[in-house]
Design a protein around this motif. Structure first.
Motif, PDB file in Angstrom:
ATOM      1  N   MET A  69      86.215 -22.286 -29.239  1.00  0.00           N
ATOM      2  CA  MET A  69      86.552 -20.730 -29.920  1.00  0.00           C
ATOM      3  C   MET A  69      85.821 -19.940 -28.500  1.00  0.00           C
ATOM      4  O   MET A  69      85.948 -19.077 -28.980  1.00  0.00           O
ATOM      5  CB  MET A  69      85.585 -21.091 -31.204  1.00  0.00           C
ATOM      6  CG  MET A  69      86.033 -21.553 -32.410  1.00  0.00           C
ATOM      7  SD  MET A  69      85.123 -22.020 -33.522  1.00  0.00           S
ATOM      8  CE  MET A  69      85.553 -20.122 -34.613  1.00  0.00           C
ATOM      9  N   GLU A  70      85.680 -20.953 -28.224  1.00  0.00           N
ATOM     10  CA  GLU A  70      84.978 -19.678 -26.587  1.00  0.00           C
ATOM     11  C   GLU A  70      84.499 -18.780 -26.846  1.00  0.00           C
ATOM     12  O   GLU A  70      84.158 -18.045 -27.007  1.00  0.00           O
ATOM     13  CB  GLU A  70      86.355 -18.740 -26.460  1.00  0.00           C
ATOM     14  CG  GLU A  70      87.836 -19.901 -25.471  1.00  0.00           C
ATOM     15  CD  GLU A  70      88.177 -18.873 -24.630  1.00  0.00           C
ATOM     16  OE1 GLU A  70      88.379 -16.944 -25.547  1.00  0.00           O
ATOM     17  OE2 GLU A  70      89.228 -19.360 -23.757  1.00  0.00           O
ATOM     18  N   LEU A  71      82.742 -19.552 -28.017  1.00  0.00           N
ATOM     19  CA  LEU A  71      81.871 -18.972 -28.279  1.00  0.00           C
ATOM     20  C   LEU A  71      80.916 -19.215 -26.945  1.00  0.00           C
ATOM     21  O   LEU A  71      80.840 -19.698 -25.967  1.00  0.00           O
ATOM     22  CB  LEU A  71      81.287 -19.720 -29.572  1.00  0.00           C
ATOM     23  CG  LEU A  71      82.071 -20.761 -30.862  1.00  0.00           C
ATOM     24  CD1 LEU A  71      81.149 -21.533 -31.857  1.00  0.00           C
ATOM     25  CD2 LEU A  71      83.043 -19.089 -31.178  1.00  0.00           C
ATOM     26  N   ASP A  72      79.683 -18.373 -27.596  1.00  0.00           N
ATOM     27  CA  ASP A  72      78.887 -17.857 -26.155  1.00  0.00           C
ATOM     28  C   ASP A  72      77.383 -18.267 -27.449  1.00  0.00           C
ATOM     29  O   ASP A  72      77.070 -18.877 -28.316  1.00  0.00           O
ATOM     30  CB  ASP A  72      78.259 -16.659 -25.848  1.00  0.00           C
ATOM     31  CG  ASP A  72      79.626 -15.906 -25.465  1.00  0.00           C
ATOM     32  OD1 ASP A  72      79.976 -16.559 -24.930  1.00  0.00           O
ATOM     33  OD2 ASP A  72      79.474 -14.626 -25.462  1.00  0.00           O
ATOM     34  N   ALA A  73      76.736 -19.573 -26.550  1.00  0.00           N
ATOM     35  CA  ALA A  73      75.609 -20.581 -26.971  1.00  0.00           C
ATOM     36  C   ALA A  73      74.305 -19.852 -26.768  1.00  0.00           C
ATOM     37  O   ALA A  73      74.365 -19.240 -24.963  1.00  0.00           O
ATOM     38  CB  ALA A  73      76.144 -21.575 -26.327  1.00  0.00           C
ATOM     39  N   HIS A  74      73.092 -19.471 -27.037  1.00  0.00           N
ATOM     40  CA  HIS A  74      72.478 -18.901 -26.407  1.00  0.00           C
ATOM     41  C   HIS A  74      70.848 -20.170 -27.278  1.00  0.00           C
ATOM     42  O   HIS A  74      70.520 -20.250 -28.360  1.00  0.00           O
ATOM     43  CB  HIS A  74      71.824 -17.621 -27.009  1.00  0.00           C
ATOM     44  CG  HIS A  74      73.269 -17.286 -26.784  1.00  0.00           C
ATOM     45  ND1 HIS A  74      73.799 -15.852 -25.781  1.00  0.00           N
ATOM     46  CD2 HIS A  74      74.135 -16.458 -27.400  1.00  0.00           C
ATOM     47  CE1 HIS A  74      74.787 -15.664 -25.995  1.00  0.00           C
ATOM     48  NE2 HIS A  74      74.987 -15.317 -26.937  1.00  0.00           N
ATOM     49  N   VAL A  75      69.717 -20.619 -26.394  1.00  0.00           N
ATOM     50  CA  VAL A  75      68.958 -20.744 -26.803  1.00  0.00           C
ATOM     51  C   VAL A  75      68.151 -19.760 -26.606  1.00  0.00           C
ATOM     52  O   VAL A  75      67.677 -19.207 -25.181  1.00  0.00           O
ATOM     53  CB  VAL A  75      68.527 -22.044 -25.819  1.00  0.00           C
ATOM     54  CG1 VAL A  75      67.300 -22.942 -25.788  1.00  0.00           C
ATOM     55  CG2 VAL A  75      69.296 -23.624 -26.147  1.00  0.00           C
ATOM     56  N   CYS A  76      66.991 -19.173 -27.637  1.00  0.00           N
ATOM     57  CA  CYS A  76      66.510 -17.564 -27.465  1.00  0.00           C
ATOM     58  C   CYS A  76      64.893 -18.586 -27.940  1.00  0.00           C
ATOM     59  O   CYS A  76      64.353 -18.800 -28.590  1.00  0.00           O
ATOM     60  CB  CYS A  76      66.814 -16.402 -28.304  1.00  0.00           C
ATOM     61  SG  CYS A  76      68.673 -17.087 -27.948  1.00  0.00           S
ATOM     62  N   LEU A  77      64.537 -17.866 -27.051  1.00  0.00           N
ATOM     63  CA  LEU A  77      62.626 -18.253 -27.344  1.00  0.00           C
ATOM     64  C   LEU A  77      61.817 -16.340 -27.244  1.00  0.00           C
ATOM     65  O   LEU A  77      62.011 -16.009 -26.675  1.00  0.00           O
ATOM     66  CB  LEU A  77      61.667 -18.938 -26.114  1.00  0.00           C
ATOM     67  CG  LEU A  77      62.805 -20.309 -26.307  1.00  0.00           C
ATOM     68  CD1 LEU A  77      61.944 -20.855 -24.540  1.00  0.00           C
ATOM     69  CD2 LEU A  77      61.883 -21.166 -27.467  1.00  0.00           C
ATOM     70  N   GLU A  78      61.059 -16.640 -28.657  1.00  0.00           N
ATOM     71  CA  GLU A  78      60.532 -15.372 -28.841  1.00  0.00           C
ATOM     72  C   GLU A  78      58.969 -15.910 -28.531  1.00  0.00           C
ATOM     73  O   GLU A  78      58.394 -16.788 -29.209  1.00  0.00           O
ATOM     74  CB  GLU A  78      60.271 -14.817 -30.373  1.00  0.00           C
ATOM     75  CG  GLU A  78      59.671 -13.226 -30.238  1.00  0.00           C
ATOM     76  CD  GLU A  78      60.307 -12.720 -31.967  1.00  0.00           C
ATOM     77  OE1 GLU A  78      58.836 -13.466 -32.524  1.00  0.00           O
ATOM     78  OE2 GLU A  78      60.897 -11.532 -31.763  1.00  0.00           O
ATOM     79  N   VAL A  79      57.934 -14.944 -27.884  1.00  0.00           N
ATOM     80  CA  VAL A  79      56.815 -15.300 -27.341  1.00  0.00           C
ATOM     81  C   VAL A  79      55.603 -14.516 -27.780  1.00  0.00           C
ATOM     82  O   VAL A  79      55.953 -13.686 -26.724  1.00  0.00           O
ATOM     83  CB  VAL A  79      56.504 -16.080 -26.059  1.00  0.00           C
ATOM     84  CG1 VAL A  79      55.356 -16.904 -25.760  1.00  0.00           C
ATOM     85  CG2 VAL A  79      57.330 -17.396 -25.841  1.00  0.00           C
TER      86      VAL A  79
END
Length: 146
Positions: free
Chosen positions: A102-112
């Motif tokens: 599906m040509e998705l964008d993948a993100h690992v997001c960290l809020e510190v």
């Protein structure tokens, strides 16, 4: 003396950074509501393009699905990322296939969230980096004051 040690321990605990980790798939073209049912991963949720971002009036620019872990007190972001990737692991192959198909964008997001002067270790082990790379995921870190 024991009371003083408890005060010191409590003070240190309050100064330990609070890390929230999430994995997000986004698309400007595809609605991703069905992923909540398909994956049934604890913490899974979705949003629509145009919805307000959580806690703001800013409209989302894409459709999305995410898995977010509860915040944890830690000095190591690698720990938070590893726990997040372990939660995704049973569905990893399917997620990777969807990202490609599906040509998705993948993100690992960290809020510190951190107390001034108490920065966490922004280190990721080679195994953690390889695991994120399997998803072709970008990684972002947002630092905020407690």
């Amino acid at each position: 003396m024991a009371s003083t040690m408890l005060d010191i321990d409590a003070d240190l605990a309050l100064r330990t950074p609070v890390v929230s980790a999430s994995f997000r798939l986004t698309s400007e073209r595809h609605v991703l509501d069905h992923l909540v049912r398909e994956f049934q991963i604890e913490g899974g949720q979705c949003w629509q393009k145009g919805d307000a971002e959580e806690g703001t009036d800013v409209a989302r620019r894409a459709y999305g699905w995410s898995v977010t872990l509860p915040p944890q007190r830690t000095y190591s972001v690698d720990t938070a990322i590893s726990e997040l990737l372990l939660r995704l692991a049973p569905e990893r192959d399917t997620i990777v296939q969807l990202v490609r198909m599906m040509e998705l964008d993948a993100h690992v997001c960290l809020e510190v969230k951190l107390a001034p002067g108490h920065l966490p270790v922004l280190h990721a082990s080679p195994a953690t980096i390889a695991a994120m790379a399997a998803y072709n995921a970008a990684c972002s870190v947002e630092l905020l004051e407690l």
